[in-house]
Design an enzyme around this catalytic site. Sequence first.
Site, PDB file in Angstrom:
ATOM      1  N   ASN A  38       0.855  -1.180   0.000  1.00  0.00           N
ATOM      2  CA  ASN A  38       0.000   0.000   0.000  1.00  0.00           C
ATOM      3  C   ASN A  38       0.891   1.230   0.000  1.00  0.00           C
ATOM      4  O   ASN A  38       1.713   1.393   0.900  1.00  0.00           O
ATOM      5  CB  ASN A  38      -0.889   0.018   1.246  1.00  0.00           C
ATOM      6  CG  ASN A  38      -1.931   1.118   1.181  1.00  0.00           C
ATOM      7  OD1 ASN A  38      -2.703   1.173   0.232  1.00  0.00           O
ATOM      8  ND2 ASN A  38      -1.938   2.003   2.167  1.00  0.00           N
ATOM      9  N   GLU A  39       0.737   2.041  -1.013  1.00  0.00           N
ATOM     10  CA  GLU A  39       1.463   3.306  -1.065  1.00  0.00           C
ATOM     11  C   GLU A  39       2.939   3.137  -0.686  1.00  0.00           C
ATOM     12  O   GLU A  39       3.413   3.699   0.303  1.00  0.00           O
ATOM     13  CB  GLU A  39       0.796   4.341  -0.159  1.00  0.00           C
ATOM     14  CG  GLU A  39      -0.628   4.659  -0.574  1.00  0.00           C
ATOM     15  CD  GLU A  39      -1.225   5.848   0.174  1.00  0.00           C
ATOM     16  OE1 GLU A  39      -0.797   6.107   1.306  1.00  0.00           O
ATOM     17  OE2 GLU A  39      -2.098   6.509  -0.391  1.00  0.00           O
ATOM     18  N   GLU A  76      -7.894   5.258  -4.520  1.00  0.00           N
ATOM     19  CA  GLU A  76      -8.397   5.808  -3.254  1.00  0.00           C
ATOM     20  C   GLU A  76      -8.668   7.288  -3.414  1.00  0.00           C
ATOM     21  O   GLU A  76      -7.908   7.999  -4.072  1.00  0.00           O
ATOM     22  CB  GLU A  76      -7.338   5.692  -2.147  1.00  0.00           C
ATOM     23  CG  GLU A  76      -7.078   4.327  -1.619  1.00  0.00           C
ATOM     24  CD  GLU A  76      -6.080   4.406  -0.440  1.00  0.00           C
ATOM     25  OE1 GLU A  76      -5.963   5.462   0.205  1.00  0.00           O
ATOM     26  OE2 GLU A  76      -5.415   3.396  -0.201  1.00  0.00           O
ATOM     27  N   GLU A 108      -8.169   6.014  12.099  1.00  0.00           N
ATOM     28  CA  GLU A 108      -8.918   6.659  11.014  1.00  0.00           C
ATOM     29  C   GLU A 108     -10.418   6.663  11.269  1.00  0.00           C
ATOM     30  O   GLU A 108     -11.223   6.680  10.340  1.00  0.00           O
ATOM     31  CB  GLU A 108      -8.555   6.002   9.681  1.00  0.00           C
ATOM     32  CG  GLU A 108      -7.109   6.334   9.330  1.00  0.00           C
ATOM     33  CD  GLU A 108      -6.601   5.748   8.030  1.00  0.00           C
ATOM     34  OE1 GLU A 108      -5.792   6.406   7.360  1.00  0.00           O
ATOM     35  OE2 GLU A 108      -7.002   4.609   7.710  1.00  0.00           O
ATOM     36  N   HIS A 168     -12.203   9.419   9.559  1.00  0.00           N
ATOM     37  CA  HIS A 168     -12.033   9.558   8.105  1.00  0.00           C
ATOM     38  C   HIS A 168     -13.337   9.121   7.449  1.00  0.00           C
ATOM     39  O   HIS A 168     -13.896   8.081   7.782  1.00  0.00           O
ATOM     40  CB  HIS A 168     -10.880   8.671   7.643  1.00  0.00           C
ATOM     41  CG  HIS A 168     -10.419   8.974   6.246  1.00  0.00           C
ATOM     42  ND1 HIS A 168     -11.186   8.713   5.130  1.00  0.00           N
ATOM     43  CD2 HIS A 168      -9.265   9.518   5.782  1.00  0.00           C
ATOM     44  CE1 HIS A 168     -10.513   9.082   4.050  1.00  0.00           C
ATOM     45  NE2 HIS A 168      -9.345   9.579   4.421  1.00  0.00           N
TER      46      HIS A 168
END
Length: 684
Positions: A160-161, A314, A362, A365
Site C-alpha cells: 500500500n502506497e 483511493e 482513522e 475519516h
Amino acid sequence: MSTTTAPRRAFDALIAERGLGFGGDYNPEQWSPEVWREDVALMQRAGVNLVTVGVFSWAMIEPIPGAREWGWLDEVLDLLHEGGIAVDLASPVASPPPWLGVRHPETLPVDRDGVRLIPGSRNQFSPASLVYREHAAAITRDLAERYADHPAVRMWHIGNEYGQVDHGDEAAREFRLWLHRRYGSIEALNDAWGTAFWSQRYAAFDEILPPRRMPYLVNPTQSLDFRRYSSDQLLECYRELRDIIRDAGATQPITTNFMGFHALTDYWSWADEVDVVSDDQYPDPASPQAPADIALVQDLMRSLGDGRSWVLMEQAISATSWREHNLPKSPLRARRDSLQAVARGADAVCYFQWRQARAGAERFHSAMLPHAGADSDVFRGVCRQGEDLKKLSSVAGTGVAAEVAILFDWSSWWAGEEPARPTERLRTMTEITRWYRELWRRGVAADVVSAASDLTGYRTILVPHSYIVTPATAEALRAAVEAGAHVVVGPFSGVADENAQVLTSRSPVLLRDLLGASSEEWGAVPDVGSPLVADERWDAGRGLSQPSASILAERLRAEGAEVLARHSSGELEGVAAITRRAVGDGAAWYVGAVVDPEMLSALLGDVLAAAGVIDAFGAPAGILPDGLEAVRRGDVLFLLNHADAPMDIAVDGSHIDLLTGDETNGSVGIAPGEVRALTERRTW
Ligand code: GAL
C-alpha cells in the site's frame, strides 16, 4: 508499458464486462460476519462492482508466526463473488504484525536520526530487511496459491502506497550494492559525487553510509543517489511479490497504488512494472486550486500508463482525518471529483474506504458508508455516483489526446531541491503547477513526459523547471523545435548533469544554442521583486499592469534570440528576462526569471497561439470562464463547473449529455458543481 500485455487486457476485459469500476477499500476484518452480509447488500444497492480486500490483514491471516487463518477470507471472497462484486486482492505486506518487529527488530525501519520505529501504527518495515522480505514473500506466495483461481479475484494489489525510507544498517548494505552496480568502482563514485570537496573521498564502498544525521550539509549527489536507491529498493520489493503472484499462476492484472507526485518514488521507473496504473488522490477541498492541481496528477497517471486508462484507487468521499483541519466534501463535490478522474482517463473510481471505521486512527475519516449508516446524504451520493458511472461506460478504454507536453523528472526534482542553492523558494512542483494551471484554465490537455519520453508530435513542450538536463534531453528538445514545436524553458533549468554537478560555462549550457540566450549568474530576487517591462513589439506583453520577477532571476543575455521582456530597474536593469528564438515553424522560448502570474499567463497564451494548440472544444486555446474545466476524452466533451455560479457555455452542434440524457444545441447550461458529458448527436 508500451505493449498491451495479457494482464492489461484482462483489466480492460473486466471493465468491458462490468462497466467502469466503482468501489473502495473494504476491510471486513474490522467487522463481524453479519456486517459482511449487510455490506454486500449495500454495495449492490450502490452499484459497487470492485473492492480492494486485505490491505491491512496480515495480522489477521498470520496472528502468530507461520499460522494461516484463511477461513474468514474464504467466506468474504465467496460472499463478494455471489454478490457480483469483483475483488482487487491485496498482498497484506504494508503493515506487518507486531510479532515480526518484536522478534526481528532488524525488520523495523531506522530514521535519519538513528531512531528505530516500533509497531503500533503501520508501515513499520524496512524495505532492505531480508527477514521482512522473506516473511512478506511467504504470506504472498500462500495467498496467491490459495486465491489465484478464485472467481472473485480480478486484480491484485501489492502493499500500500510504497514510500518507506530506511537509514539502518541493512539499508547501508543495500545502498552500497546499488552504488556498486551504478558506478562499478569507487573512483567513479568519487568522481560522480565530487568527493574532493570537504575531504569526503572514499577509499572503499563499505565506508559509505546512507545520509544519516550529519554535522552539516550532506553531499548533494549522495543525497540524490540515496533517493534513487530508496525508490529502486521499494520497487524491488514490489517486483519480488509481483513475480511470486505470477508464478503462483495468477493471470489477473497486478498493481500497487501510487501517490501522485510522490517525493520518494520515481514512478517513471515503476510505471512499466504495473499492469495498470493506479493512484490515491486526496485533493484538499479547502484549496481553491485543488481542481487544477489534481488534474495535473491525473494527467500524470494517464501519461505513466502511456495514455492508457488508469484506476483511481483511493480518494475520500467527504473529509479526510489526517489534515489539521479536515473540510468535508458535499456529495456533489465528491461526485464532481470522481467524474473529473473519469474525464481524465480513469476507468475505475474507488474510495478509501467502504465502511467508516469505529476504532483506530482513522475513525473520523469519511467512508462510503458512514457511521450514520445508509440513511445519509453521503450514502445517497454514493448511490448516485454508481448510477452515473453506469451511464459513462462508453468512455471506458478511450484516451485523452494532448498537443502539449510538460516535462517532469524525479531526479531533477530531487537534485533541484537539495539545500544550499541560490534560493530555497524556487520549488519544482510549484513551478510545474503554476505553468500547468495556465493550460487547465484554457481547457488544453497535456501529457506529462519524462526526459526519456518520445517528444515527437507535440506542438508545445513546457519545461517549467528542470534542474538536470542531459545531452539526450537537450537533443530531443532541439529536434522537437526543428520539427516545428514550441519549447518553453523556465528559470534555473539545465543547471546540472545527471550527477547533480553544475555544468560550467554560460547557462543553460546544453540548451544555449537552441535558446539563443544564456546567463552568467542565477540570483535570488529581493522581496520587493524586480520590475519588468515587456518589449513593445511583443503583443502579448503589452498592457500587462505591473510585470515583475520574484524569487530568482538570471543575468540573461540574448545571443540571437529576440528579447520579449527585460528587467526595468534595480540591479538587473536592462537584463533580458524572456527571450524567443524562432526556428522554422517552431521556436525556443526562455523565461530567465520567475515571472508574475499575469505575465506567465500572457506568455503561455502567446506560445499556445503561436503553436496552434486547440482546446477541448476544438477552438484556438483561450481562457475559459473562471472555474470551468473542459476536457475531451475519446469523443466525449466533459465540462465541469467548479465555480459557485451557473454557467452557460457555447458548444457548437447538437449533443446529448450522457449523464442526464438532455439534448443540447448550441449552448449548454451547467449548474454550480455539476458536470456535463457531451457526446455528439449524430443525425444519420
Ligand atoms: C491513504 C492510505 C489509506 C488511508 C487513507 C486515508 O494514504 O493508503 O490506507 O490511510 O490514506 O486518507
